[in-house]
Scaffold this motif. Structure first.
Motif, short mmCIF file in Angstrom:
data_model
loop_
_atom_site.label_atom_id
_atom_site.label_comp_id
_atom_site.label_asym_id
_atom_site.label_seq_id
_atom_site.Cartn_x
_atom_site.Cartn_y
_atom_site.Cartn_z
N PRO A 1 -16.44 19.06 -20.06
CA PRO A 1 -17.78 19.40 -19.53
C PRO A 1 -18.51 18.22 -18.90
N LEU A 2 -17.78 17.23 -18.41
CA LEU A 2 -18.36 16.04 -17.77
C LEU A 2 -17.75 15.87 -16.38
N PRO A 3 -18.42 15.15 -15.49
CA PRO A 3 -17.83 14.89 -14.17
C PRO A 3 -16.47 14.19 -14.30
N ASN A 4 -15.51 14.67 -13.57
CA ASN A 4 -14.15 14.12 -13.66
C ASN A 4 -14.05 12.84 -12.83
N VAL A 5 -14.65 11.76 -13.36
CA VAL A 5 -14.67 10.48 -12.66
C VAL A 5 -13.26 9.94 -12.41
N PRO A 6 -12.33 9.99 -13.40
CA PRO A 6 -10.98 9.47 -13.14
C PRO A 6 -10.29 10.17 -11.97
N PHE A 7 -10.46 11.49 -11.86
CA PHE A 7 -9.80 12.21 -10.76
C PHE A 7 -10.35 11.76 -9.41
N HIS B 1 0.81 -1.21 0.00
CA HIS B 1 0.00 0.00 0.00
C HIS B 1 0.85 1.27 0.00
N LYS B 2 2.08 1.20 0.46
CA LYS B 2 2.97 2.35 0.32
C LYS B 2 3.30 2.58 -1.15
N LYS B 3 3.55 1.50 -1.87
CA LYS B 3 3.85 1.61 -3.30
C LYS B 3 2.66 2.17 -4.07
N TYR B 4 1.47 1.61 -3.81
CA TYR B 4 0.28 2.07 -4.53
C TYR B 4 -0.15 3.47 -4.10
N PHE B 5 0.14 3.85 -2.86
CA PHE B 5 -0.19 5.20 -2.41
C PHE B 5 0.60 6.24 -3.21
N TYR B 6 1.90 6.03 -3.31
CA TYR B 6 2.72 6.98 -4.07
C TYR B 6 2.35 6.95 -5.55
N GLY B 7 1.99 5.77 -6.07
CA GLY B 7 1.56 5.69 -7.46
C GLY B 7 0.29 6.47 -7.71
N SER B 8 -0.67 6.38 -6.77
CA SER B 8 -1.93 7.12 -6.91
C SER B 8 -1.70 8.62 -6.80
N VAL B 9 -0.82 9.03 -5.88
CA VAL B 9 -0.51 10.46 -5.74
C VAL B 9 0.07 11.02 -7.03
N SER B 10 0.91 10.24 -7.70
CA SER B 10 1.53 10.72 -8.95
C SER B 10 0.52 10.89 -10.08
N LEU B 11 -0.63 10.19 -9.98
CA LEU B 11 -1.65 10.29 -11.02
C LEU B 11 -2.63 11.44 -10.78
N LEU B 12 -2.65 12.01 -9.59
CA LEU B 12 -3.60 13.07 -9.28
C LEU B 12 -3.45 14.29 -10.20
N PRO B 13 -2.22 14.80 -10.43
CA PRO B 13 -2.11 15.96 -11.32
C PRO B 13 -2.59 15.66 -12.75
N LEU B 14 -2.35 14.43 -13.22
CA LEU B 14 -2.76 14.08 -14.59
C LEU B 14 -4.28 14.02 -14.71
N THR B 15 -4.93 13.38 -13.74
CA THR B 15 -6.38 13.25 -13.83
C THR B 15 -7.09 14.57 -13.53
N SER B 16 -6.47 15.44 -12.71
CA SER B 16 -7.09 16.73 -12.43
C SER B 16 -7.17 17.60 -13.67
N ALA B 17 -6.28 17.35 -14.63
CA ALA B 17 -6.31 18.13 -15.88
C ALA B 17 -7.56 17.87 -16.69
N LEU B 18 -8.23 16.73 -16.42
CA LEU B 18 -9.46 16.40 -17.15
C LEU B 18 -10.66 17.22 -16.69
N SER B 19 -10.47 18.05 -15.65
CA SER B 19 -11.58 18.86 -15.15
C SER B 19 -12.04 19.91 -16.15
N VAL B 20 -11.24 20.16 -17.20
CA VAL B 20 -11.63 21.14 -18.22
C VAL B 20 -12.76 20.60 -19.11
#
Length: 268
Positions: A165-171, A144-163
């Motif tokens: 006009p749909l709910p940002n489900v991946p983020f 879970h330490k490995k997957y935690f850091y992996g998930s944190v690294s994906l947050l900036p990428l998925t947050s970019a999908l907020s532009v």
């Protein structure tokens, strides 16, 4: 004092089930009613008075975000049938079925837990039960330490999908997985600490039926062999415990049937 009541038993071949609930004997402070203003005041106070403000504030922030996520999830659950929110809730349920049962188990071990009470079939050796719990706790600290850091690294990428006009489900899914792995990591560390604090020579006591207590209330680690659980497991076949037997065990010991059934085919 808060006690984790755990139930451990083989469910299919080498697959063991680890499940349980938390016994709250003292209420802890909740961030459910916190506003952003309250959060900022508490963070500022921790910076002045807490010897380790970084960890304390990280826990506070995660609790705050998780409460907001829980409220949003309840809102989706209550949405009218056929609406977009209702469909998002259905998608979330399908995604949640992919979460491994061991993760759910480790998340149930909160930082407030001071001791664990483990119920297991009376035919099993107490040292084997302890080793299996140590193994799942130790492995959880790594996985879970490995997957935690992996998930944190994906947050900036998925947050970019907020532009879009749909709910940002991946983020929001990645945000949930980040929180979930963090809680599982902390649960793993807490469980491992409780196991390590327990003397190796501790006597698990005499076999008991459900509901009885041992006299080792001051120990962080209480092992309780159960004849009732042993008799229920004996009804299982060579291919593991059937859904009917699992249902009876869950009913007798207050476990979640769906979570326990996941252990039948889980590799971890």
């Amino acid at each position: 004092m808060m006690r984790a009541r755990l139930v451990v038993f083989p469910i299919r071949g080498r697959n063991w089930c680890f499940s349980g609930s938390i016994d709250h004997s003292a209420s802890s402070e909740s961030t459910s009613a916190f506003t952003l203003k309250d959060l900022w005041k508490t963070i500022s106070a921790n910076a002045k008075s807490n010897p380790n403000p970084l960890n304390a504030n990280a826990e506070l922030l995660i609790d705050f975000v998780s409460n907001k996520m829980n409220k949003a999830w309840i809102g989706l659950e209550k949405a009218p049938e056929g609406s977009l929110k209702n469909k998002l809730h259905g998608l979330g349920l399908r995604l949640l079925t992919r979460v491994k049962p061991s993760e759910l188990f480790l998340k149930s071990i909160s930082k407030e837990v001071t001791n664990v009470q483990v119920t297991y079939p009376s035919s099993l050796d107490a040292r084997l039960v302890r080793r299996r719990l140590r193994h799942i706790a130790l492995r959880g600290t790594i996985i879970h330490k490995k997957y935690f850091y992996g998930s944190v690294s994906l947050l900036p990428l998925t947050s970019a999908l907020s532009v879009l006009p749909l709910p940002n489900v991946p983020f929001f899914w990645v945000l949930f997985r980040t929180y979930s792995h963090w809680r599982a990591l902390k649960g793993s560390e807490k469980l491992l600490q409780l196991v390590s604090d327990c003397p190796q020579t501790q006597n698990p006591g005499v076999p008991n039926v459900k509901g009885s207590e041992t006299k080792q209330d001051n120990s962080p680690w209480v092992l309780q062999p159960s004849k009732e659980l042993e008799e229920l497991i004996r009804r299982g076949g060579n291919d593991g415990l059937s859904k009917c037997v699992v249902s009876d065990i869950c009913k007798a010991f207050g476990l979640n049937v769906n979570d326990v059934l996941k252990y039948r085919n889980s590799l971890y």
